[in-house]
Scaffold this active site. Structure first.
Site, PDB file in Angstrom:
ATOM      1  N   GLU A   1       2.613   8.963  -8.936  1.00  0.00           N
ATOM      2  CA  GLU A   1       2.455   7.935  -9.963  1.00  0.00           C
ATOM      3  C   GLU A   1       3.297   8.206 -11.225  1.00  0.00           C
ATOM      4  O   GLU A   1       2.761   8.275 -12.338  1.00  0.00           O
ATOM      5  CB  GLU A   1       0.972   7.767 -10.309  1.00  0.00           C
ATOM      6  CG  GLU A   1       0.166   7.308  -9.101  1.00  0.00           C
ATOM      7  CD  GLU A   1      -1.283   6.948  -9.423  1.00  0.00           C
ATOM      8  OE1 GLU A   1      -1.711   7.146 -10.576  1.00  0.00           O
ATOM      9  OE2 GLU A   1      -1.977   6.469  -8.514  1.00  0.00           O
TER      10      GLU A   1
ATOM     11  N   GLU B   1      -2.500   6.480  -1.373  1.00  0.00           N
ATOM     12  CA  GLU B   1      -3.843   6.509  -1.961  1.00  0.00           C
ATOM     13  C   GLU B   1      -4.379   5.081  -2.003  1.00  0.00           C
ATOM     14  O   GLU B   1      -3.650   4.162  -2.373  1.00  0.00           O
ATOM     15  CB  GLU B   1      -3.842   7.024  -3.415  1.00  0.00           C
ATOM     16  CG  GLU B   1      -3.573   8.493  -3.617  1.00  0.00           C
ATOM     17  CD  GLU B   1      -3.668   8.870  -5.093  1.00  0.00           C
ATOM     18  OE1 GLU B   1      -4.386   8.162  -5.848  1.00  0.00           O
ATOM     19  OE2 GLU B   1      -3.021   9.846  -5.488  1.00  0.00           O
TER      20      GLU B   1
END
Length: 505
Positions: free
Chosen positions: A161, A279
């Site tokens: 991220e 995820e």
């Protein structure tokens, strides 16, 4: 009542890419016994192919160290003691690592910004040559230990991220692209057929994917797959020191996002790249109680059913509540991501995955509330769910199925989770929410974490069978229709009517 008539012909193949990968807390947790106990349970019942987690290069695993020599010079030392122990255990349990390179070792970090209670450093390296050498050393060691043929099957993902300042200093896109290119080249310089990809962004920043793929094209940076994350929760409406509460978007939101990104990749310079969700969950917070509820399972059922239309894999975050992003868990149920709660207690979402693991590969019918499949032996396996995000009682749904079966006598087995069954979080509340339950309380919670099980014997009519179901609030059920091999006639003198209270069959 909703009536569904299912044809003999399969609609499509139902792919099992929902079980390609599973998430884990930071890799250093794999040195704990309870973590391994939970992973063994998962692998025995569901058996995921890959496992992905943060912290490969974090200091608690200790891969990157520096030694001061007698002349005062410093040289890197690569210590594989702990990562060998962790990956050896994974391989013994039949699960491969989906590598995430991160976070930055303290001795290589350019500043001291960190994330999580365990202080994962989120800054670029202070020396990209040393970073390149580190990546080469790590990948080379994996090949030396596990063999090239094995490691060629491992995906290597660069960072986590980077579009968020929490996870990459200043969310600096250009700096991330630099890190990516150097890392990818380092991997490919070990062997050109190793798989490397990114950018592992969170939702809501899909412009990064277009920019990332354009960068790879323009800079000749190697890329073998695209990764992204996916959560369905809105901004927090209340956060306490121990809990976070959020509303959820409609459960079609994630599917819509996947379709959009898949189309974006198809329109890029790399239209055939695999697309991995490394995820996903309902909430992105590891202290949101929704994760402990039947709602979580009912919400994600449609995702498991349909997301494989758009992605090559989607990795649930995470398999266990042995997890420490916001410090060591402070209670038995604390809103953790895991399929398995502390003390080995199955959450409702665990059973969702276990149910899907028993589905067949032929898809006979799919809609927003059910998935009907046929297995290789001709038996039928059906997943049913009833997502209800409204408060209150009721909300039952009734279904009538008319479906083909290849056998006359049918054994029906139904397993159910809902608000009243396989809901240990509710039982724990009834107990008074003991933070650290004793052995007797744990045993009760384990007992109450089991699905409701019902059986029946039915007869098909000219290759068809009609079934009626009532599905309760946030129920997820697995219905299996199995051929009966009746051996009653082989028993000499059998007569159940001679047993008090019973009649002849």
């Amino acid at each position: 009542m909703e009536k569904v008539t299912i044809l003999q012909q399969a609609e499509a193949a139902f792919r099992d890419n929902w079980k390609f990968c599973i998430g884990t807390g930071r890799l250093g947790l794999a040195l704990q016994k309870e973590y391994i106990d939970h992973l063994k349970l998962i692998q025995e019942d569901i058996h995921f192919d890959y496992i992905r987690g943060h912290g490969l290069l974090h200091d608690d695993i200790g891969i990157y160290r520096e030694l001061t020599l007698e002349d005062g010079s410093v040289q890197p030392f690569y210590n594989f003691t702990y990562i060998d122990r962790i990956f050896d255990t994974y391989m013994e349990l039949g699960i491969r690592p989906f590598i995430e390179f991160g976070f930055m070792p303290r001795l290589l970090a350019s500043s001291d910004e960190t994330v999580f209670s365990w202080n994962g450093n989120v800054t670029p390296p202070n020396d990209y040559d040393k970073w390149y050498d580190l990546i080469q050393a790590v990948v080379s060691h994996f090949i030396e230990r596990y063999g090239l043929e094995e490691v060629l099957k491992w995906p290597f993902e660069v960072w986590n991220e980077p579009n968020l300042t929490n996870f990459w200093k200043d969310a600096d896109k250009e700096e991330y692209f630099k890190l990516y290119k150097i890392t990818a080249i380092a991997v490919k310089d070990v062997h050109p057929d190793l798989q490397v990809g990114g950018p592992a962004i969170s939702g809501g920043a899909d412009h990064w994917i277009k920019d990332f793929l354009d960068f790879c094209e323009n800079e000749s940076a190697p890329v073998d797959f695209v990764t992204r994350h996916m959560y369905a929760s809105n901004k927090a409406k209340k956060v306490t020191p121990e809990l976070c509460y959020q509303d959820l978007f409609e459960n079609t939101m994630m599917l819509d996002e996947l379709k959009t990104v898949r189309e974006m990749i198809n329109a890029s310079p790399f239209p055939d790249l695999p697309f991995h969700i490394t995820e996903y969950n309902t909430s992105y917070s590891p202290i949101n109680p929704v994760h402990d509820t039947p709602l979580n399972a009912a919400y994600l059922a449609r995702t498991l059913s349909e997301a494989g239309d758009y992605v090559d894999s989607f990795s649930y975050w995470t398999f266990s509540d042995v997890f420490e992003e916001t410090d060591v868990p402070k209670a038995q149920f604390h809103g953790g991501f895991g399929l398995i709660a502390l003390n080995g207690i199955y959450k409702p979402t665990y059973h969702l995955f276990s149910f899907f693991n028993k589905l067949g590969s032929e898809q006979l019918h799919r809609d927003e509330n059910m998935l009907v499949t046929r297995r290789e032996d001709g038996s039928i396996a059906i997943a049913l769910w009833n997502l209800v995000m409204d408060k209150g009682e009721g909300f039952e749904k009734e279904f009538e199925l008319d479906l083909p079966v290849q056998f006359k006598d049918v054994f029906l087995k139904r397993q159910t989770i809902d608000e009243d069954h396989a809901n240990p979080w509710n039982v724990w509340k009834q107990m008074g929410r003991p933070r650290f339950p004793d052995k007797t309380q744990v045993a009760t919670l384990k007992d109450m974490a089991q699905p409701l099980r019902r059986t029946a014997r039915l007869a098909s009519n000219n290759g068809r069978l009609k079934l009626s179901f009532t599905i309760t609030k946030n129920e997820v059920s697995l219905v299996e229709l199995i051929p009966v091999k009746d051996e009653t006639s082989t028993y000499i003198g059998i007569d159940d009517s001679l047993i008090p209270s019973y009649s002849r069959d």
